[in-house]
Design a protein around this motif. Structure first.
Motif, short mmCIF file in Angstrom:
data_model
loop_
_atom_site.label_atom_id
_atom_site.label_comp_id
_atom_site.label_asym_id
_atom_site.label_seq_id
_atom_site.Cartn_x
_atom_site.Cartn_y
_atom_site.Cartn_z
N TYR A 142 0.84 -1.18 0.00
CA TYR A 142 0.00 0.00 0.00
C TYR A 142 0.89 1.24 0.00
CZ TYR A 142 -3.38 -3.49 1.55
OH TYR A 142 -4.18 -4.61 1.65
N LEU A 155 -11.43 1.29 3.99
CA LEU A 155 -10.67 1.20 5.22
C LEU A 155 -9.33 1.93 5.12
CD1 LEU A 155 -11.58 0.05 7.80
CD2 LEU A 155 -10.52 -2.12 7.23
N PHE A 176 -14.01 2.29 -3.96
CA PHE A 176 -15.45 2.43 -4.24
C PHE A 176 -15.77 3.83 -4.77
CE2 PHE A 176 -15.43 -1.41 -1.91
CZ PHE A 176 -14.80 -1.17 -0.69
N GLY A 215 -18.04 -12.30 -4.02
CA GLY A 215 -17.51 -11.37 -3.02
C GLY A 215 -17.91 -9.93 -3.31
N ASN A 251 -21.68 -9.61 -2.50
CA ASN A 251 -21.82 -9.68 -1.06
C ASN A 251 -21.43 -8.36 -0.40
OD1 ASN A 251 -20.99 -11.15 1.76
ND2 ASN A 251 -22.44 -12.27 0.51
N GLY A 252 -20.29 -7.86 -0.81
CA GLY A 252 -19.79 -6.60 -0.25
C GLY A 252 -20.72 -5.45 -0.59
N THR A 288 -23.83 -5.54 1.59
CA THR A 288 -23.50 -5.10 2.95
C THR A 288 -23.39 -3.58 2.99
OG1 THR A 288 -22.40 -7.19 3.38
CG2 THR A 288 -21.87 -5.39 4.87
N PHE A 326 -15.95 6.36 13.17
CA PHE A 326 -16.77 5.16 12.97
C PHE A 326 -17.72 4.87 14.13
CE2 PHE A 326 -15.13 4.59 9.05
CZ PHE A 326 -13.87 4.01 8.92
N ILE A 360 -25.10 -8.48 8.74
CA ILE A 360 -25.36 -9.00 7.40
C ILE A 360 -26.61 -9.89 7.40
CG2 ILE A 360 -22.96 -8.81 6.77
CD1 ILE A 360 -22.64 -11.77 7.12
N CYS A 406 -11.95 0.24 14.11
CA CYS A 406 -11.99 -0.56 12.89
C CYS A 406 -11.22 -1.87 12.96
CB CYS A 406 -11.50 0.26 11.70
SG CYS A 406 -9.70 0.43 11.61
N SER A 464 -8.15 -2.67 12.15
CA SER A 464 -7.09 -3.02 11.20
C SER A 464 -5.71 -2.97 11.83
CB SER A 464 -7.15 -2.17 9.92
OG SER A 464 -7.46 -0.85 10.19
N PHE A 488 -6.95 -4.84 3.27
CA PHE A 488 -6.56 -3.89 4.31
C PHE A 488 -7.01 -4.36 5.69
CE2 PHE A 488 -4.42 0.05 4.63
CZ PHE A 488 -4.90 0.70 5.75
N CYS A 489 -8.17 -4.99 5.78
CA CYS A 489 -8.68 -5.46 7.07
C CYS A 489 -8.10 -6.83 7.40
CB CYS A 489 -10.20 -5.56 7.05
SG CYS A 489 -10.83 -7.00 6.15
N THR A 490 -7.51 -7.47 6.40
CA THR A 490 -7.15 -8.89 6.50
C THR A 490 -6.20 -9.23 7.64
OG1 THR A 490 -7.61 -9.12 4.14
CG2 THR A 490 -6.35 -10.87 5.19
N ILE A 517 -13.82 -3.99 11.08
CA ILE A 517 -14.62 -3.59 9.93
C ILE A 517 -13.98 -4.13 8.65
CG2 ILE A 517 -15.41 -1.64 8.53
CD1 ILE A 517 -15.43 0.05 11.05
N CYS A 518 -14.83 -4.66 7.77
CA CYS A 518 -14.41 -4.96 6.41
C CYS A 518 -15.35 -4.20 5.49
CB CYS A 518 -14.52 -6.47 6.14
SG CYS A 518 -14.28 -6.89 4.41
N ARG A 519 -14.83 -3.40 4.63
CA ARG A 519 -15.70 -2.59 3.78
C ARG A 519 -15.93 -3.22 2.42
NH1 ARG A 519 -20.03 0.63 4.10
NH2 ARG A 519 -19.77 2.72 3.18
N CYS A 520 -15.03 -4.12 2.02
CA CYS A 520 -15.13 -4.71 0.69
C CYS A 520 -16.04 -5.92 0.65
CB CYS A 520 -13.76 -5.19 0.22
SG CYS A 520 -12.52 -3.93 0.03
N GLY A 521 -15.89 -6.78 1.65
CA GLY A 521 -16.29 -8.17 1.43
C GLY A 521 -17.61 -8.63 1.99
N GLY A 522 -18.26 -7.84 2.83
CA GLY A 522 -19.55 -8.30 3.30
C GLY A 522 -19.52 -9.41 4.32
N TYR A 523 -18.36 -9.78 4.82
CA TYR A 523 -18.19 -10.68 5.97
C TYR A 523 -18.51 -12.15 5.73
CZ TYR A 523 -17.96 -6.20 8.38
OH TYR A 523 -17.63 -4.92 8.76
#
Lengths: 782, 154
Positions: A23, A191, A245, A665, A668-669, A672, A696, A707, B48, B50, B104-106, B136-142
């Motif tokens: 990153y 994030l 996003f 995925g 799903n995301g 959510t 947050f 979910i 969050c 992370s 990022f949350c991984t 928090i995970c913003r991408c994956g929906g858990y």
């Protein structure tokens, strides 16, 4: 080897699970300085005085810049410019006036970030506060405070989109339903925040940048342009991005300030925004107000749709979400007349920009909500009214009343029916009736939509006001020992583009997925991207470029093989990584053998260039549309007004699926995110333009407990004719219908109260407030 | 000249002795001073997850601790989970369940899972959702992450 349709472990994963993601914020360079930005604490004020003398003297502080230092040198290039858009100066640091809380007004560079933040506190700012406008109604009043006096009003831009005879449609309709609807302000909030790192080498005069962006190519050419750096002296690197996003889809003040500072100081400079800055300094999304009406026959046939859309642009017109809402208002139905006017209104809030399928969820909601009202009025089931109005597969390609909205392929009724069955819609309605008798508030919602994907033909993208083209490119290089490198114009921000490009290339060339590497996010090394990654174009456009480049490789391999095998090219077919003589399977030349021959150049056909690589740039032929039908069953708690999503199903058709797990995925995301947007996320401003939600705790991103209890994905794959991959986009599509379906489900749940849902969000307190008046009628609670 | 304090921390088995300011956050120390950038910063307010690391055997949010408080501690970051080139079963489970998107949350999710499975080797779905709710995970929906945790629990 077949790699399309499989879900191998992603190329991205190994580095990400071991903590070796790349990153921009991970970059550490010896001698690196840290930049910190001072942001306006007033929503609307004159900047009378900015005294940075004390800050400059602090030990560890190397530089402090204010607006006057860079005005005329640095500016924010426009990302979007509507045809009627009024002009305003897009500075990198404010001069004279501030227009929103969060607007950058100074930047400090220090030996470390802690010292930099200390220095911010030493900067003395004298503001002359002005009245702020924080909503479109107030902004439109004739005596409203003006963000730009010279404009005479707060209307930044307008649009008007129409087709078909709307007047007649509404005159002759048996039924007209209307609504005033409000989509609230919320935003992408990935994030990882925004990051820019720049490293200027004063000896070579070369500048290297790392940017957490969706568009490193765009950063590259814009920084070169704005800073006057020769293109061959600038390198922009974007490896892993922690989600975006849409919020990282344009170059912002910091994108130019940081390299400018690095060049000025001759030292590396890093800027990493913190979460509060992300709330105040990035961009927000979605906020629209709509007045719309729908005309229909008494059998439920829709005759027309029209309305006015008010876009709250925040302090700068950065996109035109309202026009995209209009474009996506038609949906998968035969609506013969459509007319939408829109205003892009400026207010003293953070500028609004892109957030996943911007505008499409509102366009979908307008239409689906009004269709439900028609259905209620004539007493037919919401599913039935959809079936009645779908565009039939044999009517495709279908030209809607809006000239740029043409649908190309799919089978909407079939995908809808599949969804209906898999969701057990009938079963849910029966269950709902039973549970209602027990006093439970169960609701079922439906929404259908067509998502804009494969953005877009360059000419069209420009015509829509975006200042960029829409092509993508790839250079495929086969190495001497058969390893393949794909230099791709995609960006990697969570949607698995690195993996998808590798799969497509491996599939086409017939090699092992493990033998394909994808290099991305390094400019000018990588090939250019007309737009950037986003707008659901990674596979449809970027992937097609890879495919076409791979096919050029195969052409050359066949020529080499024909020469070595002493046959004519027509007698060869390429399969499983080999050029094979038809009918004589034992006579072949592998890709690797052809590569070796190409690089050794011992005996190549007359006139053939040595080497084995090919480049292709693909400019999409048209916008492509991915169909989706969403079904949701929810329960609203009568005491807490909290909504639980019990069952959620998406039936969708994005054409050929490259990697099913990735698509799963993504959807799903997206759902959510819709749940968060509907039930817990809201950016709240007070009447002075102060943002009250900046972390947050106040801004409720959805978590693992929020979910749906059950989530199902039903997939149809009707290949698109618009690209040889047969793939449409899918990255955004979950968000398209998610808002409408949840609103419909909550409305249905509260239908014993006859309460209309016309405003988001649907948080417990908001639902309670609006439903309160009905409570007295039913003695105290739901 | 701001005062600096000596600390001695063991991270992933390696002993580090450094002098740091009292106000330096543990997460900044790990990332910037030691170059272990697998631990991420998403909010700096402990919301969050992370920045999750394992601190003396328990998960903590390293943005909510000062580096000076870690003097004498044993910490494991995401970089320390794989041993001798062998991925930890949780890391494998995350990859196989397609439980990451932007990543990022991984690291935080993996370490929270590590902590959970040490305390509750076979968690129920409800327990998993509850124990992940600090991240928090913003991408994956858990969904995929929950699948990964179940996979790793086997």
């Amino acid at each position: 080897m077949k790699w399309i349709g499989k879900s191998p472990i992603r190329k991205e994963d190994l580095r990400l699970v071991t903590g070796h993601g790349q990153y921009a914020g991970d970059v550490r360079i010896p001698g690196m300085l840290h930049a910190v930005v001072l942001r306006s604490s007033h929503a609307h004020a004159r900047l009378k005085k900015l005294d940075v003398s004390r800050a400059k003297e602090m030990p560890g502080v190397v530089e402090v810049l204010v607006g006057e230092d860079v005005r005329g040198t640095l500016y924010q290039p426009l990302f979007f410019e509507g045809t009627t858009q009024k002009k305003d100066e897009r500075l990198c640091l404010a001069v004279g006036k501030v227009l929103y809380v969060g607007e950058p007004i100074a930047v400090v560079v220090a030996e470390d970030r802690y010292v930099g933040e200390d220095a911010l506190e030493e900067i003395k700012v004298e503001y002359e506060p002005l009245s702020a406008v924080v909503d479109v109604d107030a902004a439109l009043k004739p005596d409203a405070p003006k963000l730009h006096e010279e404009w005479g009003d707060n209307i930044g831009t307008t649009f008007h989109m129409k087709g078909g005879d709307v007047e007649t449609a509404f005159k002759e309709a048996h039924i007209v339903v209307s609504a005033t609807m409000k989509m609230h302000r919320h935003f992408a909030s990935p994030l990882e925040g925004r990051v820019v790192v720049a490293d200027y080498n004063p000896v070579t005069e070369e500048l290297v940048m790392w940017d957490a962006t969706q568009g490193p190519y765009r950063t590259w050419y814009l920084v070169a342009r704005v800073l006057g750096i020769p293109e061959n002296k600038l390198r922009v690197i974007t490896k892993d991005v922690g989600g975006s996003f849409g919020v990282k889809n344009r170059q912002m003040p910091e994108t130019f300030l940081i390299p400018y500072l690095s060049r000025k100081l001759g030292r590396p400079v890093k800027w990493v925004e913190d979460r509060r800055e992300h709330f105040l300094g990035s961009h927000h999304g979605r906020e629209l107000k709509v007045e719309a009406e729908m005309a229909a026959k008494k059998d439920g046939t829709i005759l027309g749709l029209r309305g006015k859309i008010y876009g709250d642009q925040g302090a700068q017109v950065q996109t035109l979400e309202s026009s995209i809402a209009a474009i996506s208002s038609v949906g998968p139905y035969k609506i013969p007349a459509v007319d939408f006017e829109g205003l892009g209104i400026v207010t003293n809030k953070v500028p609004t920009g892109a957030y996943r399928a911007l505008g499409e969820q509102t366009g979908c909601w307008i239409r689906e909500c009004l269709m439900d009202k028609v259905a209620t009025k004539i007493g037919i089931d919401p599913a039935a009214i959809r079936m009645k109005n779908f565009i039939q597969p044999d009517e495709l390609p279908y030209q809607t009343p809006l000239p740029i909205v043409t649908y190309h392929g799919g089978n909407y009724p079939e995908a809808f029916q599949k969804g209906l069955n898999a969701f057990d819609y009938k079963g849910w309605r029966e269950k709902q009736a039973r549970l209602r008798d027990e006093g439970r508030y169960i609701g079922i919602g439906i929404s259908c939509y067509l998502e804009i994907t494969g953005w877009g033909p360059s000419k069209l993208v420009w015509a829509l006001g975006i200042k960029s083209g829409g092509y993508a490119s790839a250079r495929v290089v086969v190495r001497m020992e058969g390893q393949v490198t794909v230099y791709s114009s995609v960006t990697v921000m969570g949607q698995g583009a690195e993996t998808a490009m590798a799969q497509i290339c491996a599939h086409e060339l017939g090699v092992d997925y493990e033998d394909v590497s994808v290099i991305f996010g390094d400019y000018p090394l990588c090939p250019p991207d007309g737009y950037q990654l986003g707008a659901s174009r990674g596979v449809a456009v970027g992937g097609t470029a890879v495919l076409m480049a791979a096919r050029k490789i195969i052409d050359k391999v066949k020529k080499i093989a024909a020469h070595y095998l002493r046959v004519s090219e027509e007698n060869l077919e390429y399969k499983d990584g080999k050029a094979v003589v038809r009918g004589y399977e034992e006579r072949f030349m592998t890709l690797q053998q052809a590569a070796r021959a190409a690089y050794e150049a011992k005996d190549l056909p007359e006139g053939m260039e040595p080497g084995l690589e090919a480049m292709h740039t693909f400019d999409p032929l048209a916008l492509d549309w991915t169909f989706g039908a969403q079904f949701a069953a929810v329960e609203v708690d009568p005491e807490t007004f909290k909504t639980k999503v019990l069952d959620f199903l998406i039936s969708h058709d994005c054409g050929v699926v490259i990697n099913p797990a990735i698509v799963d995925g993504q959807l799903n995301g997206a759902i959510t995110q819709c749940i968060g947007a509907a039930f817990s996320e809201e950016l709240v401003y007070d009447e002075n333009g102060q943002l009250l939600t900046t972390n947050f705790t106040d801004y409720g991103l959805p978590r693992a407990g929020d979910i749906p209890e059950k989530f199902t994905l039903v997939s149809m794959e009707t290949p698109t004719a618009l690209n040889p991959l047969g793939a449409r986009g899918v990255g955004e599509s979950g968000t398209n219908g998610g808002y409408a379906v949840l609103a419909a489900a909550v409305k249905d749940a509260l239908s014993p109260l006859e309460y209309d849902i016309s405003e988001f969000p649907l948080t417990p307190s908001k639902l309670y407030e609006r439903v309160k008046s009905r409570l007295s009628k039913s003695a105290g609670c739901l | 000249m701001i005062k600096k304090y000596p600390i001695r921390v063991t991270i992933n088995g390696v002993v580090y002795e450094r002098a740091i300011e009292a106000r330096r956050l543990l997460v900044d120390f790990i990332r910037d001073d030691l170059g272990l950038t697998g631990t991420h910063i998403g909010c700096e307010l402990g919301e969050c997850g992370s920045c999750t690391v394992i601190f003396n055997g328990r998960m903590i949010k390293s943005c909510l601790m000062f580096a000076i408080e870690a003097d004498g501690a044993e910490i494991m970051t995401i970089e320390g989970l794989a041993r001798d080139g062998e991925l930890h079963p949780i890391q494998k489970a995350f990859m196989e369940a397609h439980a990451l998107q932007c990543g990022f949350c991984t690291p935080g999710m993996i370490l929270v899972t590590y902590d959970l499975l040490k305390r509750i080797p076979k968690p129920t779905e409800k327990q998993i959702r509850k124990n992940l709710s600090g991240n928090i995970c913003r991408c994956g929906g858990y969904e995929a992450i929950i699948k990964a945790v179940k996979k790793a629990a086997k």
